[in-house]
Write a protein that holds these residues in place. Structure first.
Motif, PDB file in Angstrom:
ATOM      1  N   ASN A 272      59.457  36.279  65.260  1.00 51.22           N
ATOM      2  CA  ASN A 272      58.811  35.625  64.077  1.00 51.22           C
ATOM      3  C   ASN A 272      58.918  33.947  64.636  1.00 51.22           C
ATOM      4  OD1 ASN A 272      57.949  37.602  62.778  1.00 51.22           O
ATOM      5  ND2 ASN A 272      59.912  37.739  61.429  1.00 51.22           N
ATOM      6  N   LEU A 273      60.141  33.623  65.161  1.00 51.78           N
ATOM      7  CA  LEU A 273      59.941  32.245  65.672  1.00 51.78           C
ATOM      8  C   LEU A 273      59.108  31.979  66.678  1.00 51.78           C
ATOM      9  CD1 LEU A 273      61.485  29.475  65.191  1.00 51.78           C
ATOM     10  CD2 LEU A 273      63.383  30.407  66.428  1.00 51.78           C
ATOM     11  N   ALA A 274      59.210  32.842  67.668  1.00 50.42           N
ATOM     12  CA  ALA A 274      58.233  32.706  68.845  1.00 50.42           C
ATOM     13  C   ALA A 274      56.956  32.478  68.459  1.00 50.42           C
ATOM     14  CB  ALA A 274      58.601  33.987  69.884  1.00 50.42           C
ATOM     15  N   HIS A 275      56.208  33.212  67.544  1.00 49.46           N
ATOM     16  CA  HIS A 275      54.981  33.042  67.045  1.00 49.46           C
ATOM     17  C   HIS A 275      54.592  31.805  66.500  1.00 49.46           C
ATOM     18  CE1 HIS A 275      51.133  34.100  64.939  1.00 49.46           C
ATOM     19  NE2 HIS A 275      51.640  33.834  63.820  1.00 49.46           N
ATOM     20  N   LEU A 276      55.577  31.323  65.582  1.00 55.13           N
ATOM     21  CA  LEU A 276      55.466  29.895  65.129  1.00 55.13           C
ATOM     22  C   LEU A 276      55.431  28.920  65.965  1.00 55.13           C
ATOM     23  CD1 LEU A 276      55.612  29.228  62.134  1.00 55.13           C
ATOM     24  CD2 LEU A 276      57.863  28.657  62.161  1.00 55.13           C
ATOM     25  N   LEU A 277      56.415  28.839  67.030  1.00 58.67           N
ATOM     26  CA  LEU A 277      56.274  27.965  68.026  1.00 58.67           C
ATOM     27  C   LEU A 277      54.868  28.236  69.061  1.00 58.67           C
ATOM     28  CD1 LEU A 277      60.219  28.368  69.172  1.00 58.67           C
ATOM     29  CD2 LEU A 277      59.012  26.456  68.108  1.00 58.67           C
ATOM     30  N   ALA A 278      54.550  29.341  69.126  1.00 59.24           N
ATOM     31  CA  ALA A 278      53.345  29.561  70.096  1.00 59.24           C
ATOM     32  C   ALA A 278      52.014  29.025  69.373  1.00 59.24           C
ATOM     33  CB  ALA A 278      52.826  31.061  70.240  1.00 59.24           C
ATOM     34  N   ILE A 279      51.867  28.953  68.028  1.00 60.42           N
ATOM     35  CA  ILE A 279      50.969  28.198  67.112  1.00 60.42           C
ATOM     36  C   ILE A 279      50.958  26.929  66.790  1.00 60.42           C
ATOM     37  CG2 ILE A 279      50.162  30.531  66.549  1.00 60.42           C
ATOM     38  CD1 ILE A 279      51.157  29.768  63.761  1.00 60.42           C
ATOM     39  N   SER A 280      52.261  26.304  67.392  1.00 59.94           N
ATOM     40  CA  SER A 280      52.472  24.888  67.110  1.00 59.94           C
ATOM     41  C   SER A 280      51.994  23.886  67.873  1.00 59.94           C
ATOM     42  CB  SER A 280      54.144  24.737  66.889  1.00 59.94           C
ATOM     43  OG  SER A 280      54.676  25.550  65.984  1.00 59.94           O
ATOM     44  N   GLN A 281      51.831  22.715  67.413  1.00 61.04           N
ATOM     45  CA  GLN A 281      51.503  21.568  68.448  1.00 61.04           C
ATOM     46  C   GLN A 281      52.799  20.713  68.571  1.00 61.04           C
ATOM     47  OE1 GLN A 281      48.446  20.853  69.782  1.00 61.04           O
ATOM     48  NE2 GLN A 281      47.776  22.692  68.768  1.00 61.04           N
ATOM     49  N   PRO A 282      52.872  20.029  69.653  1.00 61.38           N
ATOM     50  CA  PRO A 282      53.952  19.157  69.681  1.00 61.38           C
ATOM     51  C   PRO A 282      54.408  18.328  68.733  1.00 61.38           C
ATOM     52  CG  PRO A 282      53.095  19.692  71.796  1.00 61.38           C
ATOM     53  CD  PRO A 282      52.144  20.229  70.644  1.00 61.38           C
ATOM     54  N   GLY A 283      55.759  18.415  68.319  1.00 66.20           N
ATOM     55  CA  GLY A 283      55.842  17.365  67.153  1.00 66.20           C
ATOM     56  C   GLY A 283      55.559  17.924  65.702  1.00 66.20           C
ATOM     57  N   GLN A 284      54.970  19.221  65.457  1.00 65.87           N
ATOM     58  CA  GLN A 284      54.811  19.969  64.434  1.00 65.87           C
ATOM     59  C   GLN A 284      55.999  20.467  63.551  1.00 65.87           C
ATOM     60  OE1 GLN A 284      51.658  22.687  64.667  1.00 65.87           O
ATOM     61  NE2 GLN A 284      51.800  23.234  62.410  1.00 65.87           N
ATOM     62  N   LEU A 285      56.117  19.945  62.420  1.00 66.62           N
ATOM     63  CA  LEU A 285      57.206  20.298  61.556  1.00 66.62           C
ATOM     64  C   LEU A 285      56.974  21.434  60.473  1.00 66.62           C
ATOM     65  CD1 LEU A 285      60.261  19.571  60.746  1.00 66.62           C
ATOM     66  CD2 LEU A 285      59.114  18.024  59.008  1.00 66.62           C
ATOM     67  N   TRP A 286      57.614  22.438  60.583  1.00 70.43           N
ATOM     68  CA  TRP A 286      57.235  23.453  59.573  1.00 70.43           C
ATOM     69  C   TRP A 286      58.111  23.618  58.586  1.00 70.43           C
ATOM     70  CZ3 TRP A 286      53.340  26.809  60.124  1.00 70.43           C
ATOM     71  CH2 TRP A 286      52.457  26.727  61.584  1.00 70.43           C
ATOM     72  N   HIS A 287      57.726  23.938  57.131  1.00 70.33           N
ATOM     73  CA  HIS A 287      58.352  24.034  56.026  1.00 70.33           C
ATOM     74  C   HIS A 287      59.481  25.179  56.241  1.00 70.33           C
ATOM     75  CE1 HIS A 287      55.239  22.169  53.900  1.00 70.33           C
ATOM     76  NE2 HIS A 287      55.885  21.900  52.937  1.00 70.33           N
ATOM     77  N   PRO A 288      60.733  25.283  55.634  1.00 68.71           N
ATOM     78  CA  PRO A 288      61.806  26.430  55.965  1.00 68.71           C
ATOM     79  C   PRO A 288      60.889  27.669  55.737  1.00 68.71           C
ATOM     80  CG  PRO A 288      62.567  24.684  54.266  1.00 68.71           C
ATOM     81  CD  PRO A 288      61.005  24.529  54.554  1.00 68.71           C
ATOM     82  N   ILE A 289      61.407  28.399  56.600  1.00 67.50           N
ATOM     83  CA  ILE A 289      60.861  30.013  56.682  1.00 67.50           C
ATOM     84  C   ILE A 289      62.131  30.919  56.867  1.00 67.50           C
ATOM     85  CG2 ILE A 289      58.584  29.463  57.575  1.00 67.50           C
ATOM     86  CD1 ILE A 289      59.831  30.374  60.165  1.00 67.50           C
ATOM     87  N   ARG A 290      62.087  31.873  56.404  1.00 71.60           N
ATOM     88  CA  ARG A 290      63.217  32.887  56.484  1.00 71.60           C
ATOM     89  C   ARG A 290      62.902  33.775  57.533  1.00 71.60           C
ATOM     90  NH1 ARG A 290      67.199  34.514  53.805  1.00 71.60           N
ATOM     91  NH2 ARG A 290      66.765  33.382  51.838  1.00 71.60           N
ATOM     92  N   ILE A 291      63.950  33.741  58.638  1.00 73.48           N
ATOM     93  CA  ILE A 291      64.041  34.527  59.576  1.00 73.48           C
ATOM     94  C   ILE A 291      65.378  35.277  59.466  1.00 73.48           C
ATOM     95  CG2 ILE A 291      64.380  34.600  62.223  1.00 73.48           C
ATOM     96  CD1 ILE A 291      62.195  32.322  62.379  1.00 73.48           C
ATOM     97  N   GLU A 292      65.483  36.567  59.431  1.00 76.00           N
ATOM     98  CA  GLU A 292      66.674  37.272  59.241  1.00 76.00           C
ATOM     99  C   GLU A 292      67.338  36.835  58.318  1.00 76.00           C
ATOM    100  OE1 GLU A 292      68.227  37.410  63.230  1.00 76.00           O
ATOM    101  OE2 GLU A 292      66.739  39.163  63.871  1.00 76.00           O
TER     102      GLU A 292
END
Length: 259
Positions: free
Chosen positions: A177-197
């Motif tokens: 799930n974290l890899a998917h988030l990073l794969a669709i990110s632009q450099p510098g993009q900050l994500w809201h808190p997400i639950r991973i495990e």
């Protein structure tokens, strides 16, 4: 006793070899190498090719003089003749088999695997309390405090020791799930808190390093395809052995019933 192997003071009988390999859990390796031997048997090598690979082998293993060569041979239980007429030619045949079998498929395989092979450097904070996660996110978003400062102070994983910075890491080695988030990110993009495990994670992509279809990558993908093929062949062999075992037991049972 028909001794075929001497180890120290112990002479090992030919009938002991297979049981010993089984008890040492080495039979799978024997099966693996036998499968490879069968596949590479038709491949021919010229004397020039073998000489080149022999030179590379000596250089890669730092066998630069007679003394180091003799030490290596003793450690590996080989004679020089076996090394140069059997072991090294086999290495060459394996490489030629890889090239002949998969070289034409490498580019398409690379494109299929590229997302997992891309590397990322990213910042990460993980906590377990949702209120803290939201508070840290807004502090970063509003630029009240830096990501590094908050990661160092609040993150509950080992990334706290490095200001929250992780990588470079291949996307294929990161939690899905974290890899998917990073794969669709632009450099510098900050994500809201997400639950991973069990964690609430705040993540920001710092840098994306695209995988390159260069010589080292080609060699790596050839090894990958070769290992996949070996594992598939071994799996097929286990299935057939299991089937033959069942058939054999069935025949024995019928023989007993028929008296």
């Amino acid at each position: 006793m028909n001794a075929v192997l001497q180890i120290g003071n112990r002479a090992i009988d030919s009938q002991e070899i297979i049981p010993r390999l089984a008890s040492y859990q080495m039979l799978p390796q024997l099966y693996r190498e036998s499968i490879i031997d069968e596949a590479i048997a038709p491949i021919d090598c010229t004397a020039e090719e073998i000489a080149d690979v022999r030179q590379q082998f000596y250089e890669q293993n730092q066998l630069i003089d007679e003394t180091t060569q003799q030490i290596w041979l003793k450690q590996h239980g080989m004679s020089r003749d076996f090394l140069e007429t059997a072991f090294i030619p086999r290495l060459l045949k394996i490489e030629k088999f890889k090239h002949q079998t998969w070289h034409h498929k490498l580019e398409s395989y690379f494109l299929k695997r590229k997302r997992d092979l891309d590397r990322v450097i990213y910042s990460l904070i993980r906590v377990k309390e949702s209120e803290i996660a939201r508070e840290l996110y807004f502090r970063i978003y509003e630029k009240e405090q830096s990501f590094a400062e908050l990661a160092r102070k609040y993150s509950q994983g080992p990334e706290a020791q490095v200001n929250g910075i992780l990588g470079p890491a291949e996307l294929g080695t990161i939690q899905r799930n974290l890899a998917h988030l990073l794969a669709i990110s632009q450099p510098g993009q900050l994500w809201h808190p997400i639950r991973i495990e069990e964690w609430l994670v705040i993540v920001k992509l710092e840098t994306l390093i695209p995988a390159q279809f260069d010589v080292p990558m080609r060699q790596r993908l050839l090894r990958e395809l070769f290992e996949n093929w070996v594992q598939e062949k071994m799996h097929e062999m286990w299935i057939w052995q299991a089937i033959f075992g069942i058939i054999h037991l069935s025949i024995l049972s019928l023989c007993v019933l028929c008296g």
